[in-house]
Scaffold this motif. Structure first.
Motif, PDB file in Angstrom:
ATOM      1  N   LYS A 168      47.763  39.749  46.215  1.00  0.00           N
ATOM      2  CA  LYS A 168      46.560  40.122  46.416  1.00  0.00           C
ATOM      3  C   LYS A 168      46.209  40.791  47.989  1.00  0.00           C
ATOM      4  O   LYS A 168      45.593  41.737  48.153  1.00  0.00           O
ATOM      5  N   VAL A 172      44.382  44.387  48.910  1.00  0.00           N
ATOM      6  CA  VAL A 172      43.052  44.341  49.923  1.00  0.00           C
ATOM      7  C   VAL A 172      43.604  45.377  50.999  1.00  0.00           C
ATOM      8  O   VAL A 172      42.785  46.353  51.209  1.00  0.00           O
ATOM      9  N   TRP A 256      36.428  40.444  43.750  1.00  0.00           N
ATOM     10  CA  TRP A 256      37.321  40.587  42.587  1.00  0.00           C
ATOM     11  C   TRP A 256      36.737  40.368  41.367  1.00  0.00           C
ATOM     12  O   TRP A 256      35.813  39.819  41.211  1.00  0.00           O
ATOM     13  N   TYR A 276      40.447  44.398  42.971  1.00  0.00           N
ATOM     14  CA  TYR A 276      39.788  44.230  44.252  1.00  0.00           C
ATOM     15  C   TYR A 276      39.120  45.566  44.302  1.00  0.00           C
ATOM     16  O   TYR A 276      39.700  46.585  44.213  1.00  0.00           O
TER      17      TYR A 276
END
Length: 295
Positions: A168, A172, A256, A276
């Motif tokens: 993740k 980002v 998210w 995201y």
């Protein structure tokens, strides 16, 4: 699992396409142990350079040491792209690699240097590379940190993970970088976001941009839907995915969402995707920027 034909029936806005058969915005914690180990290794090496200077380079080359074990190794360049340390092949150190590219033409030499020069002097570069003694390239994610020796020399130190999987934090980082680019250049940034040799293509994901009214502005994996309104698009579960991520981004600024979406390399497969998104102002428009990972 849905066939591609069934997916089209569920998403009628794709039919006319000729080409298509909430967390804080700072980086989330790394989920994979190999990723965490790589970050620790590189940051410890940068600290060692800052304390001990160039004398530590010999330690980086030592087999079976804390710095070099199997396919896990460190490399060191100066910020002009000159390679100072490369344990797998020390005979080819002292080369200038600023123009180094991966198999797909991604200019990774310049990306390494940019990661070290810009911002806080650290970041990830994702590209395709061959494991030692293997012919076929695979995805590799390399962590870069800038280090200054007591002599005043500026270096970048890095190490990578082969097929380490998506994090993740990677999404980002790339969405935030794309948002910064859009705020600097406006829609003139769109060609860069579509460029497969840019930083914005990595593993099996990419950056997309959607207007607040649901019109898809940038989608390099499925370019046939660019310029179309996706406001009424539903995934295979009936979720109005575009409405949901636009609402989230506008209300909270970032976050998210999870929905079903085809993989670029396997458009017939209905895959679960965690995405995201963040909202940014570009001129007098609000744009939604996002990237997702497949489960």
């Amino acid at each position: 699992m849905y066939s591609w034909s069934k997916y089209v029936l569920l998403l009628p806005w794709l039919l006319a396409s000729p080409l298509l058969a909430a967390q804080d915005p700072s980086l989330p914690p790394y989920e994979r142990e190999t990723t965490r180990q790589t970050v620790t290794l590189v940051e410890n090496a940068a600290e060692a350079i800052s304390r001990e200077g160039e004398s530590v380079f010999a330690d980086f080359r030592e087999p079976a040491s804390r710095w070099y074990r199997g396919e896990r190794y460190l490399f060191v360049w100066d910020l002009d792209g000159n390679r100072e340390v490369y344990p797998p092949d020390p005979e080819h150190e002292k080369q200038n690699l600023i123009d180094l590219k991966d198999v797909g033409g991604k200019p990774i030499g310049r990306m390494f240097v940019e990661a070290a020069r810009e911002g806080d002097g650290k970041g990830w570069v994702h590209y395709q590379w061959n494991r030692p003694h293997e012919l076929e390239p695979t995805w590799k994610s390399t962590y870069i940190v800038r280090a200054r020796s007591p002599s005043g020399g500026d270096y970048l130190v890095g190490s990578g993970v082969y097929q380490g999987g998506m994090e993740k934090a990677f999404l980002v980082e790339e969405v935030e970088a794309a948002a910064d680019l859009l705020q600097r250049e406006g829609k003139a940034a769109f060609p860069t976001l579509r460029d497969p040799t840019s930083r914005f293509f990595f593993h099996d994901t990419y950056i997309f941009v959607t207007a607040e009214n649901g019109v898809e502005l940038v989608n390099p994996a499925f370019p046939g839907i660019e310029g179309r309104s996706l406001w009424d698009a539903q995934d295979s579960t009936g979720k109005y995915l575009v409405r949901e991520y636009i609402r989230l981004a506008k209300e909270k600024g970032h976050g998210w969402v999870t929905y079903h979406w085809p993989r670029p390399t396997q458009p017939q497969i209905d895959a679960v995707k965690s995405t995201y998104v963040r909202s940014i102002a570009v001129g007098d428009e609000t744009l939604i920027v996002g990237a997702g990972m497949y489960q």
